[in-house]
Design an enzyme around this catalytic site. Sequence first.
Site, mmCIF file in Angstrom:
data_model
loop_
_atom_site.group_PDB
_atom_site.id
_atom_site.type_symbol
_atom_site.label_atom_id
_atom_site.label_comp_id
_atom_site.label_asym_id
_atom_site.label_seq_id
_atom_site.Cartn_x
_atom_site.Cartn_y
_atom_site.Cartn_z
ATOM 1 N N ASP A 54 -22.335 -71.310 72.459
ATOM 2 C CA ASP A 54 -22.995 -71.231 73.763
ATOM 3 C C ASP A 54 -23.109 -69.772 74.235
ATOM 4 O O ASP A 54 -23.998 -69.436 74.995
ATOM 5 C CB ASP A 54 -22.209 -72.036 74.806
ATOM 6 C CG ASP A 54 -22.360 -73.538 74.559
ATOM 7 O OD1 ASP A 54 -23.475 -73.950 74.207
ATOM 8 O OD2 ASP A 54 -21.361 -74.276 74.690
ATOM 9 N N ASN B 38 -17.275 -71.544 65.015
ATOM 10 C CA ASN B 38 -16.508 -72.776 65.261
ATOM 11 C C ASN B 38 -16.276 -73.491 63.938
ATOM 12 O O ASN B 38 -16.645 -72.983 62.875
ATOM 13 C CB ASN B 38 -17.244 -73.657 66.271
ATOM 14 C CG ASN B 38 -18.639 -73.988 65.780
ATOM 15 O OD1 ASN B 38 -18.805 -74.634 64.755
ATOM 16 N ND2 ASN B 38 -19.649 -73.498 66.485
ATOM 17 N N LYS C 41 -16.960 -51.050 62.877
ATOM 18 C CA LYS C 41 -15.804 -51.918 63.043
ATOM 19 C C LYS C 41 -14.934 -51.440 64.221
ATOM 20 O O LYS C 41 -14.605 -50.242 64.291
ATOM 21 C CB LYS C 41 -14.980 -51.896 61.741
ATOM 22 C CG LYS C 41 -13.838 -52.853 61.757
ATOM 23 C CD LYS C 41 -13.077 -52.810 60.444
ATOM 24 C CE LYS C 41 -11.799 -53.594 60.575
ATOM 25 N NZ LYS C 41 -10.883 -53.358 59.481
HETATM 26 O O1 PMT Z 1 -20.521 -80.049 60.816
HETATM 27 P P1 PMT Z 1 -19.403 -81.072 60.731
HETATM 28 O O2 PMT Z 1 -18.100 -80.455 60.315
HETATM 29 O O3 PMT Z 1 -19.784 -82.257 59.888
HETATM 30 O O4 PMT Z 1 -19.150 -81.620 62.210
HETATM 31 C C1 PMT Z 1 -20.105 -82.371 62.856
HETATM 32 C C2 PMT Z 1 -20.193 -82.008 64.351
HETATM 33 C C3 PMT Z 1 -18.888 -82.366 65.044
HETATM 34 C C4 PMT Z 1 -20.461 -80.514 64.518
HETATM 35 C C5 PMT Z 1 -21.378 -82.817 64.948
HETATM 36 O O5 PMT Z 1 -21.163 -84.176 64.767
HETATM 37 C C6 PMT Z 1 -21.621 -82.507 66.404
HETATM 38 O O6 PMT Z 1 -20.995 -83.041 67.304
HETATM 39 N N1 PMT Z 1 -22.566 -81.574 66.675
HETATM 40 C C7 PMT Z 1 -22.868 -81.053 68.043
HETATM 41 C C8 PMT Z 1 -21.958 -79.891 68.315
HETATM 42 C C9 PMT Z 1 -22.206 -79.258 69.672
HETATM 43 O O7 PMT Z 1 -22.462 -78.087 69.704
HETATM 44 O O8 PMT Z 1 -22.212 -80.075 70.680
HETATM 45 P P2 PMT Z 1 -22.451 -79.625 72.240
HETATM 46 O O9 PMT Z 1 -22.029 -80.800 73.012
HETATM 47 O O10 PMT Z 1 -21.851 -78.300 72.517
HETATM 48 O O11 PMT Z 1 -24.033 -79.438 72.322
HETATM 49 C C10 PMT Z 1 -24.918 -80.478 72.712
HETATM 50 C C11 PMT Z 1 -26.201 -80.368 71.945
HETATM 51 O O12 PMT Z 1 -26.881 -79.174 72.310
HETATM 52 C C12 PMT Z 1 -26.049 -80.332 70.455
HETATM 53 O O13 PMT Z 1 -27.107 -81.096 69.907
HETATM 54 C C13 PMT Z 1 -26.230 -78.849 70.089
HETATM 55 O O14 PMT Z 1 -26.796 -78.667 68.801
HETATM 56 C C14 PMT Z 1 -27.204 -78.411 71.165
HETATM 57 N N2 PMT Z 1 -27.112 -77.008 71.561
HETATM 58 C C15 PMT Z 1 -25.987 -76.512 72.134
HETATM 59 C C16 PMT Z 1 -25.977 -75.186 72.555
HETATM 60 C C17 PMT Z 1 -27.104 -74.383 72.368
HETATM 61 N N3 PMT Z 1 -27.114 -73.117 72.729
HETATM 62 N N4 PMT Z 1 -28.194 -74.900 71.782
HETATM 63 C C18 PMT Z 1 -28.223 -76.183 71.389
HETATM 64 O O15 PMT Z 1 -29.224 -76.638 70.843
#
Ligand code: PMT
Length: 433
Positions: A295, A226, A305
Amino acid sequence: MNVLTGRRILVGVSGGIAAYKTPELVRELRRAGAEVQVVMTRSAAQFVTATSLQAVSGNPVRDTLWDPAAEAQMGHIELARWADLILIAPATADRLARLAHGFADDLLGAICLASTAPIALAPAMNHVMWQAPATRRNLELLAADGVHLIGPEVGDQACGETGPGRMSEPADLARAVTELLAQGLEGTARAPVHSIGQNQPLLGHHVVITAGPTREAIDPVRFISNHSSGKQGYALAAAALAAGARVTLISGPVAESVPVGVTLVAVESARDMHAAALTAAPGSDLFIAVAAVADYRPSTVAEQKIKKTDRKESGLSLELVENPDIVAAVAALPDAPVVVGFAAETHDALAHARGKLSRKGLDAIVVNDVSRQDIGFGTDENAATLIWADGEITLPKQSKADLSRAILDTLIELFMPRFVRQLANTNPDNAAK
Ligand code: PMT
């Protein structure tokens, strides 16, 4: 009446250039009504004279354990008992090391060991020395012993460089000492109290941060990922370091530079990040998941490849399987740290973030709108709402560095009592107090 009126402050002076400010500090304390005795080390005499300190304190200045005449008047044990508070200013890196390990081979060390009074330190040293692993270790020991820290400040240094390590100004030191005595800590056994310095509230605490994207391999040359640049996570790591924490940064592949003093654990996939997080998080105080974790990952990784000719008529399909949820796994640990997630949302942001807060068992979540071009992924600025069980705060658009400080300030305000308890839990001596 001023809190300092009639209070007995023992000012210890160790050998750094900032010792030239100590006479002004003694004057400030006396102006506020305190009685002051000064003990200086041999090397402090290279920077300030006993004569000036005697003149401003109104008392003879002590500098050695081996002065029979002085010991006959007020021995080091009596001095140790006399003090309501011991303030060492400047406290050099060497003095921190000696105090952390209980050295008593000079007068100041012997007094500190023999006293039950609260000890406050005003560190002053070159910024690289301040951030050196040995100094960090000594500071953690001192914080666990309940020693208070005032400063240091960030700014120009005597060596010509800039960074954290400047001794706080005499007026600020006097104010911090007043604050400390106003808390009624004098005369009590030292408790595992966190730093009262404005700049180092996380001293002695361990913060673990995930940052950047993960990469989920499809074949040896392709992956799913991403747009996360790591900027937000790295800015939080720098802010936590500046607040005095020991910082472990678990990062996917990014182009950002690692702040000096932060321990980097470089990972690629969500499963690598999951393993690194479960290694670093136990025993830490605060876990912040900023990483944009994939995810899903391909169910199989092709060993070679994938060729265009491999695809079927209908195109190429990838079967995906779910990755472990890292932040939820940390929140489910026994004795979990305070756990904070980030939520990257494009619509109904607050409602979705609240859902994640409860589903993942988090203490707080920072939600940002990643549908906007000017904030979120890859930008230098961000805006967010920090949500916890019974409250929220909106943090307007600002640099990721400023936003990180604002997030940390709020987390410190909300959760500091839990950090302090965790520090006590990890130190059997403190847990017994
Ligand atoms: O890196 P930058 O370019 O500065 O951008 C910052 C950002 C936009 C990435 C950051 O501010 C941000 O929003 N990070 C969270 C991104 C994310 O994956 O969000 P989510 O809503 O999908 O996940 C929710 C939370 O679960 C997050 O804390 C994530 O780290 C965590 N997660 C998600 C999936 C997974 N398998 N394990 C996790 O721990």
